[in-house]
Design a protein around this motif. Structure first.
Motif, PDB file in Angstrom:
ATOM      1  N   PHE A  10       0.806  -1.219   0.000  1.00 59.85           N
ATOM      2  CA  PHE A  10       0.000   0.000   0.000  1.00 59.85           C
ATOM      3  C   PHE A  10       0.842   1.274   0.000  1.00 59.85           C
ATOM      4  CE2 PHE A  10      -3.026  -3.097   1.773  1.00 59.85           C
ATOM      5  CZ  PHE A  10      -4.073  -2.901   0.881  1.00 59.85           C
ATOM      6  N   VAL A  11       2.171   1.142   0.086  1.00 66.00           N
ATOM      7  CA  VAL A  11       3.044   2.315   0.075  1.00 66.00           C
ATOM      8  C   VAL A  11       3.171   2.815  -1.363  1.00 66.00           C
ATOM      9  CG1 VAL A  11       5.399   3.131   0.485  1.00 66.00           C
ATOM     10  CG2 VAL A  11       4.320   1.567   2.105  1.00 66.00           C
ATOM     11  N   PRO A  12       2.798   4.084  -1.603  1.00 68.91           N
ATOM     12  CA  PRO A  12       2.905   4.594  -2.973  1.00 68.91           C
ATOM     13  C   PRO A  12       4.367   4.674  -3.412  1.00 68.91           C
ATOM     14  CG  PRO A  12       1.751   6.163  -1.533  1.00 68.91           C
ATOM     15  CD  PRO A  12       2.235   5.045  -0.691  1.00 68.91           C
ATOM     16  N   GLY A  13       4.617   4.265  -4.630  1.00 67.78           N
ATOM     17  CA  GLY A  13       5.960   4.343  -5.185  1.00 67.78           C
ATOM     18  C   GLY A  13       6.842   3.152  -4.860  1.00 67.78           C
ATOM     19  N   PHE A  14       6.391   2.233  -3.989  1.00 69.55           N
ATOM     20  CA  PHE A  14       7.206   1.059  -3.689  1.00 69.55           C
ATOM     21  C   PHE A  14       7.213   0.171  -4.933  1.00 69.55           C
ATOM     22  CE2 PHE A  14       8.561  -2.801  -1.520  1.00 69.55           C
ATOM     23  CZ  PHE A  14       9.515  -2.281  -0.655  1.00 69.55           C
ATOM     24  N   PRO A  15       8.355  -0.347  -5.324  1.00 70.73           N
ATOM     25  CA  PRO A  15       8.457  -1.092  -6.589  1.00 70.73           C
ATOM     26  C   PRO A  15       7.530  -2.311  -6.625  1.00 70.73           C
ATOM     27  CG  PRO A  15      10.622  -0.768  -5.616  1.00 70.73           C
ATOM     28  CD  PRO A  15       9.623  -0.259  -4.634  1.00 70.73           C
ATOM     29  N   HIS A  16       6.960  -2.532  -7.772  1.00 69.69           N
ATOM     30  CA  HIS A  16       6.105  -3.698  -8.016  1.00 69.69           C
ATOM     31  C   HIS A  16       6.959  -4.782  -8.678  1.00 69.69           C
ATOM     32  CE1 HIS A  16       2.445  -5.913  -8.797  1.00 69.69           C
ATOM     33  NE2 HIS A  16       2.845  -6.087 -10.048  1.00 69.69           N
ATOM     34  N   VAL A  17       6.922  -5.968  -8.108  1.00 66.75           N
ATOM     35  CA  VAL A  17       7.784  -7.031  -8.606  1.00 66.75           C
ATOM     36  C   VAL A  17       6.945  -8.124  -9.255  1.00 66.75           C
ATOM     37  CG1 VAL A  17       9.408  -8.826  -7.924  1.00 66.75           C
ATOM     38  CG2 VAL A  17       9.503  -6.621  -6.838  1.00 66.75           C
TER      39      VAL A  17
END
Length: 130
Positions: free
Chosen positions: A41-48
């Protein structure tokens, strides 16, 4: 270089989560799952996105190997009944529960298909026996 940075961030996050679990006296997988849920839910945290072949060939075999080395045969025999209950009973319950909930959410999908999806999502975890 961006991919390397993401790998370092994820390894650091996993290491910190495992260290926090040890310090708090909790199980590391639980802390890591909760941390992953919060970080999603943290904005900008990389999506893997992991390649399934990488997981099947590069991640699961070392986990199973370490689990096999750490498993005590006398403790396994002593806990055989609860392990079988979890390996069979919990998996069946999870498959049926997922199928039932999915059928409630999507009534146009046949129950057999929902149950099949539940069976796919509820495999037994060989590492959990340790």
């Amino acid at each position: 270089m961006e991919g390397l940075f993401e790998v370092v961030v994820f390894l650091a996050t996993a290491t910190l989560g495992a260290a926090l679990a040890r310090k708090l006296g909790l199980l590391a997988p639980i802390v890591l799952v909760v941390a992953g849920l919060v970080l999603s839910f943290v904005p900008g945290f990389p999506h893997v996105r992991l390649d399934p072949d990488l997981v099947l060939v590069g991640i699961l075999p070392p986990l199973l190997y370490v689990a096999a080395l750490e498993t005590s045969v006398p403790a396994f025999r002593h806990n055989l009944r609860p392990i079988l209950w979890l390996a069979v009973g919990l998996v069946l319950f999870t498959a049926v529960a997922i199928g039932f909930v999915l059928h409630l959410l999507l009534p146009m999908v046949p129950f057999a298909v929902c149950l099949a999806l539940g069976a796919v999502l509820a495999p037994p975890d060989a590492v959990a026996a340790t």
